[in-house]
Structures are given as C-alpha cells and as structure tokens.
Design an enzyme around this catalytic site. Structure first.
Site, short mmCIF file in Angstrom:
data_model
loop_
_atom_site.label_atom_id
_atom_site.label_comp_id
_atom_site.label_asym_id
_atom_site.label_seq_id
_atom_site.Cartn_x
_atom_site.Cartn_y
_atom_site.Cartn_z
N LYS A 8 87.55 122.99 41.21
CA LYS A 8 87.44 124.44 41.14
C LYS A 8 88.61 125.04 40.39
O LYS A 8 88.56 126.16 39.92
CB LYS A 8 87.43 125.01 42.57
CG LYS A 8 86.33 124.48 43.44
CD LYS A 8 86.58 124.87 44.92
CE LYS A 8 85.54 124.20 45.80
NZ LYS A 8 86.00 124.12 47.19
N GLY A 9 89.70 124.24 40.30
CA GLY A 9 90.96 124.76 39.78
C GLY A 9 90.90 125.35 38.39
O GLY A 9 91.62 126.28 38.06
N GLU B 189 91.50 122.18 32.08
CA GLU B 189 92.01 121.82 33.40
C GLU B 189 93.06 122.82 33.86
O GLU B 189 93.69 123.50 33.05
CB GLU B 189 92.66 120.43 33.33
CG GLU B 189 91.86 119.34 33.99
CD GLU B 189 91.89 119.36 35.51
OE1 GLU B 189 92.11 120.42 36.13
OE2 GLU B 189 91.70 118.29 36.09
N ASP B 190 93.26 122.89 35.15
CA ASP B 190 94.32 123.73 35.70
C ASP B 190 95.69 123.10 35.49
O ASP B 190 96.63 123.75 35.06
CB ASP B 190 94.07 124.02 37.20
CG ASP B 190 93.78 122.77 38.03
OD1 ASP B 190 93.75 121.64 37.47
OD2 ASP B 190 93.58 122.91 39.24
N ASP C 171 99.10 116.44 36.41
CA ASP C 171 100.19 116.03 37.29
C ASP C 171 100.49 114.56 36.99
O ASP C 171 101.11 114.26 35.98
CB ASP C 171 99.74 116.30 38.73
CG ASP C 171 100.80 116.08 39.76
OD1 ASP C 171 101.98 116.30 39.48
OD2 ASP C 171 100.46 115.68 40.90
N PHE D 279 105.25 122.24 43.68
CA PHE D 279 103.85 122.46 44.01
C PHE D 279 103.50 123.92 43.78
O PHE D 279 104.04 124.81 44.42
CB PHE D 279 103.56 122.05 45.46
CG PHE D 279 102.08 121.92 45.69
CD1 PHE D 279 101.41 120.75 45.36
CD2 PHE D 279 101.35 122.99 46.20
CE1 PHE D 279 100.04 120.64 45.54
CE2 PHE D 279 99.98 122.88 46.38
CZ PHE D 279 99.33 121.71 46.06
N VAL D 280 102.60 124.15 42.85
CA VAL D 280 102.28 125.52 42.46
C VAL D 280 100.87 125.93 42.90
O VAL D 280 100.01 125.08 43.11
CB VAL D 280 102.43 125.73 40.93
CG1 VAL D 280 103.89 125.66 40.52
CG2 VAL D 280 101.61 124.71 40.15
N ASP E 286 95.19 125.69 44.32
CA ASP E 286 95.21 126.00 45.75
C ASP E 286 96.24 125.20 46.51
O ASP E 286 96.72 124.15 46.06
CB ASP E 286 93.84 125.68 46.36
CG ASP E 286 93.60 124.18 46.49
OD1 ASP E 286 93.65 123.48 45.45
OD2 ASP E 286 93.40 123.69 47.62
N ARG F 207 93.96 130.47 45.45
CA ARG F 207 93.36 130.29 44.12
C ARG F 207 93.22 131.62 43.39
O ARG F 207 93.24 131.68 42.17
CB ARG F 207 91.95 129.69 44.25
CG ARG F 207 91.91 128.26 44.70
CD ARG F 207 90.49 127.71 44.51
NE ARG F 207 90.25 126.48 45.25
CZ ARG F 207 90.57 125.26 44.82
NH1 ARG F 207 91.18 125.11 43.67
NH2 ARG F 207 90.30 124.20 45.54
P1 IMP Z 1 96.58 113.98 38.97
O1 IMP Z 1 95.49 112.96 39.02
O2 IMP Z 1 97.79 113.56 39.76
O3 IMP Z 1 96.97 114.42 37.58
O4 IMP Z 1 96.02 115.19 39.82
C1 IMP Z 1 95.71 116.38 39.27
C2 IMP Z 1 95.08 117.26 40.31
O5 IMP Z 1 95.89 117.42 41.48
C3 IMP Z 1 94.96 118.66 39.72
O6 IMP Z 1 93.74 118.81 39.02
C4 IMP Z 1 95.08 119.53 40.93
O7 IMP Z 1 93.82 119.72 41.52
C5 IMP Z 1 95.98 118.76 41.87
N1 IMP Z 1 97.38 119.22 41.75
C6 IMP Z 1 98.41 118.60 41.17
N2 IMP Z 1 99.55 119.30 41.24
C7 IMP Z 1 99.24 120.44 41.88
C8 IMP Z 1 100.00 121.62 42.25
O8 IMP Z 1 101.21 121.76 42.00
N3 IMP Z 1 99.32 122.58 42.90
C9 IMP Z 1 97.98 122.49 43.20
N4 IMP Z 1 97.23 121.42 42.86
C10 IMP Z 1 97.86 120.40 42.21
MG MG Z 2 92.10 120.04 38.94
#
Ligand code: IMP
Ligand code: MG
Length: 175
Positions: A41-42, A97-98, A101, A150-151, A157, A163
């Site tokens: 949803k992000g 993408e939002d 990470d 963590f944002v 969210d 959100r």
């Molecule tokens: P990755 O596989 O570790 O890159 O995970 C990415 C997903 O984790 C993102 O699409 C977000 O949904 C969630 N995520 C990572 N960091 C944050 C944050 O700081 N705040 C909220 N959601 C996050």
């Molecule tokens: Mg995401």
C-alpha cells in the site's frame, strides 16, 4: 510514553521533489507511454502525486506483496498477494515504491517482473536508505536519500498507522 511524529521532510519539500521527478520522467519518456506499477500500500500516495506530474501518456496498475517470514527483517522471498491486472509485454514499465531499505523485496520483485517481457523497466522510489542495503538494486529515480531511521507518512506506516500524513516523519516515543 506518548508516540509523536517528528517532521523529517515537510509537505512542501516532498511536493517540490515530486514535481522535479515528474519533469525528469516526462523528458526521459518523451514520445512514449509510461506504465506505472504501484506496490501497495505504501506506494499509492507517491504514485498518484507523481502520475499527476508526468506529461506523457500514463497507464497504471497495482500489485500487493508480502514477505514470507517475520515482519521485521524481510526474507527477500515475497508472496504476490494481489497480482497486476495487465500484462507487461512491450510496455515501458516504471515501478513506483515508497522506500528501498535492504532491497530484498525489490530485487526479488524486479526479477519476477522482468520475466514478463516489458520493453523497458525502471525503478522510482520516494525514499532510499542506502546504508541499509544488502541486495544490489538499481534505483533510477530517487526522491530523497534518508538516514537509517524508521519513517512514516506519505504512504509509509508504523503498525498500519500514519500512512495519511502529508509529510515524511520519524516516530518518537515508541517503547
Ligand atoms: P526491503 O525488502 O528491506 O527493502 O523492505 C522494503 C519494505 O519495508 C518497504 O517497501 C516498506 O514497506 C518497509 N519499510 C522499510 N523501511 C521502512 C520505514 O522506515 N518505514 C516504513 N516502512 C519501511
Ligand atoms: Mg513497500
């Protein structure tokens, strides 16, 4: 302790940056149609705002994924909870993408989508936390690089909350 949200990137800065990204994407895709894919949803707030600022024809599709295993450290194997409605064949795809990470989710997802025959595929993310990367993901368009915090807000969210905030914030006071 009360949970509060401290502003990291204010509403005006986010809007300005999305305007710039829209302009850049419009130039890069001149003469083409761009097929935006939102990872729910992000990504939804960002994709809607971005789409409004793109000056070439736009089509949109949505998908929803969840990682297997516990929620905190994403395993990198993602389950497609809601798949795209349309094929990617011969489309100029831009995944929106939002946040990137660790990069685990996206590196898996991009591999899956590449096999569906798009003419081109690029990635646009509102936020990037480069310090956290464990998988190499090529990001073509980035809104903001942010520190390892963590944002929330603008689609992101914390336990499904925040959100709807029109800015990017950091949650404080979480026990
Ligand atoms: P990755 O596989 O570790 O890159 O995970 C990415 C997903 O984790 C993102 O699409 C977000 O949904 C969630 N995520 C990572 N960091 C944050 C944050 O700081 N705040 C909220 N959601 C996050
Ligand atoms: Mg995401």
């Amino acid at each position: 302790m009360t949970e509060t949200v401290e502003v990291l990137v204010n509403e005006e800065k986010v809007a300005e940056r999305i305007e710039e990204l829209g302009r850049q994407i419009s130039e890069d895709y001149a003469g083409k149609q761009v097929h935006l894919i939102c990872v729910l949803k992000g990504g939804v707030f960002f994709m809607c705002e971005l789409a409004k600022r793109i000056r070439v024809p736009v089509s949109m599709d949505f998908m929803s994924v969840s990682s297997y295993g516990d929620g905190t450290a994403s395993s990198g194997v993602v389950k497609i909870v809601k798949d795209l409605d349309e094929t990617l064949e011969n489309k100029d795809v831009l995944v929106v993408e939002d946040i990137v990470d660790s990069g685990r989710t996206l590196s898996y997802l991009l591999d899956v989508l590449k096999k569906r025959g798009p003419r081109s595929m690029r990635l646009c993310t509102l936020l990037d936390k480069p310090d956290r990367r464990v998988r190499n993901v090529k990001v073509d368009y980035t809104g903001f690089e942010i520190p390892d915090e963590f944002v929330v807000g603008y689609g992101l969210d914390y336990a499904q909350k925040y959100r709807n905030l029109p800015y990017i914030g950091v949650v404080k006071g979480v026990e």
